[in-house]
Design an enzyme around this catalytic site. Structure first.
Site, PDB file in Angstrom:
ATOM      1  N   ASP A  29      -2.255  -2.721 -10.690  1.00 56.78           N
ATOM      2  CA  ASP A  29      -3.275  -3.285 -10.266  1.00 56.78           C
ATOM      3  C   ASP A  29      -4.167  -2.780  -8.752  1.00 56.78           C
ATOM      4  O   ASP A  29      -4.451  -1.528  -8.920  1.00 56.78           O
ATOM      5  CB  ASP A  29      -3.225  -4.885 -10.185  1.00 56.78           C
ATOM      6  CG  ASP A  29      -2.632  -5.413 -11.449  1.00 56.78           C
ATOM      7  OD1 ASP A  29      -3.339  -5.162 -12.481  1.00 56.78           O
ATOM      8  OD2 ASP A  29      -1.759  -6.160 -11.592  1.00 56.78           O
ATOM      9  N   GLU A  31      -2.495  -1.820  -6.002  1.00 55.02           N
ATOM     10  CA  GLU A  31      -1.647  -1.087  -5.223  1.00 55.02           C
ATOM     11  C   GLU A  31      -2.105   0.523  -5.419  1.00 55.02           C
ATOM     12  O   GLU A  31      -1.806   1.431  -4.645  1.00 55.02           O
ATOM     13  CB  GLU A  31      -0.312  -1.609  -5.399  1.00 55.02           C
ATOM     14  CG  GLU A  31       0.409  -0.999  -6.670  1.00 55.02           C
ATOM     15  CD  GLU A  31       0.353  -2.238  -7.725  1.00 55.02           C
ATOM     16  OE1 GLU A  31       1.310  -2.475  -8.392  1.00 55.02           O
ATOM     17  OE2 GLU A  31      -0.631  -3.010  -7.544  1.00 55.02           O
ATOM     18  N   SER A  54      -9.356  -0.682 -26.549  1.00 57.05           N
ATOM     19  CA  SER A  54      -9.989   0.184 -27.385  1.00 57.05           C
ATOM     20  C   SER A  54     -10.714   1.249 -26.376  1.00 57.05           C
ATOM     21  O   SER A  54     -10.991   2.341 -26.749  1.00 57.05           O
ATOM     22  CB  SER A  54     -11.284  -0.603 -27.780  1.00 57.05           C
ATOM     23  OG  SER A  54     -12.156  -1.220 -27.246  1.00 57.05           O
ATOM     24  N   CYS A  70       4.080   1.477 -14.022  1.00 58.99           N
ATOM     25  CA  CYS A  70       3.418   0.572 -13.006  1.00 58.99           C
ATOM     26  C   CYS A  70       4.145   0.782 -11.775  1.00 58.99           C
ATOM     27  O   CYS A  70       4.632   2.069 -11.501  1.00 58.99           O
ATOM     28  CB  CYS A  70       3.750  -0.975 -13.433  1.00 58.99           C
ATOM     29  SG  CYS A  70       5.405  -1.220 -13.667  1.00 58.99           S
ATOM     30  N   VAL A  75       8.332  -4.169 -15.502  1.00 57.11           N
ATOM     31  CA  VAL A  75       7.634  -5.248 -16.484  1.00 57.11           C
ATOM     32  C   VAL A  75       6.197  -4.922 -16.847  1.00 57.11           C
ATOM     33  O   VAL A  75       5.971  -4.779 -17.959  1.00 57.11           O
ATOM     34  CB  VAL A  75       7.395  -6.641 -15.336  1.00 57.11           C
ATOM     35  CG1 VAL A  75       6.427  -7.612 -16.091  1.00 57.11           C
ATOM     36  CG2 VAL A  75       8.618  -7.094 -14.810  1.00 57.11           C
ATOM     37  N   CYS A 120      -6.895  10.586  -4.500  1.00 54.88           N
ATOM     38  CA  CYS A 120      -8.475  10.841  -4.613  1.00 54.88           C
ATOM     39  C   CYS A 120      -8.890   9.339  -4.878  1.00 54.88           C
ATOM     40  O   CYS A 120      -8.267   8.567  -5.344  1.00 54.88           O
ATOM     41  CB  CYS A 120      -8.860  11.805  -5.543  1.00 54.88           C
ATOM     42  SG  CYS A 120      -8.835  11.417  -7.221  1.00 54.88           S
TER      43      CYS A 120
END
Length: 130
Positions: A29, A31, A54, A70, A75, A120
């Site tokens: 998310d 981070e 989609s 992640c 998870v 970036c």
């Protein structure tokens, strides 16, 4: 055909990344903006992942191998990979995605082992120099 989600090491990903048919999907998310990301990876946050599947399929058109991660790939990465596998099972057409993988130890393991990290802010990241 049932789709299975498998794991891949950072070293294996480095060797595979030289092939044009692979996409790395970062499902972290917030981070991602602080910690950087794997060069060339696509960002599809786990918080909105189900609503954007989609869009992901469109973004990876022409790719047959997707590698999810992640922070630790314990998870969010595996969960999103399984969600996409289920989505593809229900699709009425062959979208060309044959392998769905999860990066062992996630981004934190990638970074800790000295592998390339991009900072970036381009969306999508256009750097591909692994």
């Amino acid at each position: 055909m049932a789709r299975f989600v498998s794991y891949i090491t950072g070293a294996q990903l480095l060797s595979l990344r030289r092939q044009p048919n692979i996409a790395v999907i970062d499902v972290r998310d917030q981070e991602r903006s602080c910690d950087g990301h794997i060069p060339g990876s696509l960002h599809f946050s786990s918080g909105t992942f189900s609503d954007r599947m989609s869009d992901l399929v469109q973004a990876v058109k022409g790719k047959d191998t997707l590698v999810f991660h992640c922070a630790l790939s314990q998870v969010r990465g595996p969960t999103c990979a399984r969600r996409l596998a289920n989505y593809l099972e229900e699709a009425k057409e062959d979208l060309g995605i044959t392998d769905i993988l999860v990066l062992e130890r996630g981004f934190n393991g990638w970074k800790a082992s000295g592998k390339p990290v991009c900072r970036c802010t381009e969306k999508p990241c256009k750097r591909h120099d692994l």
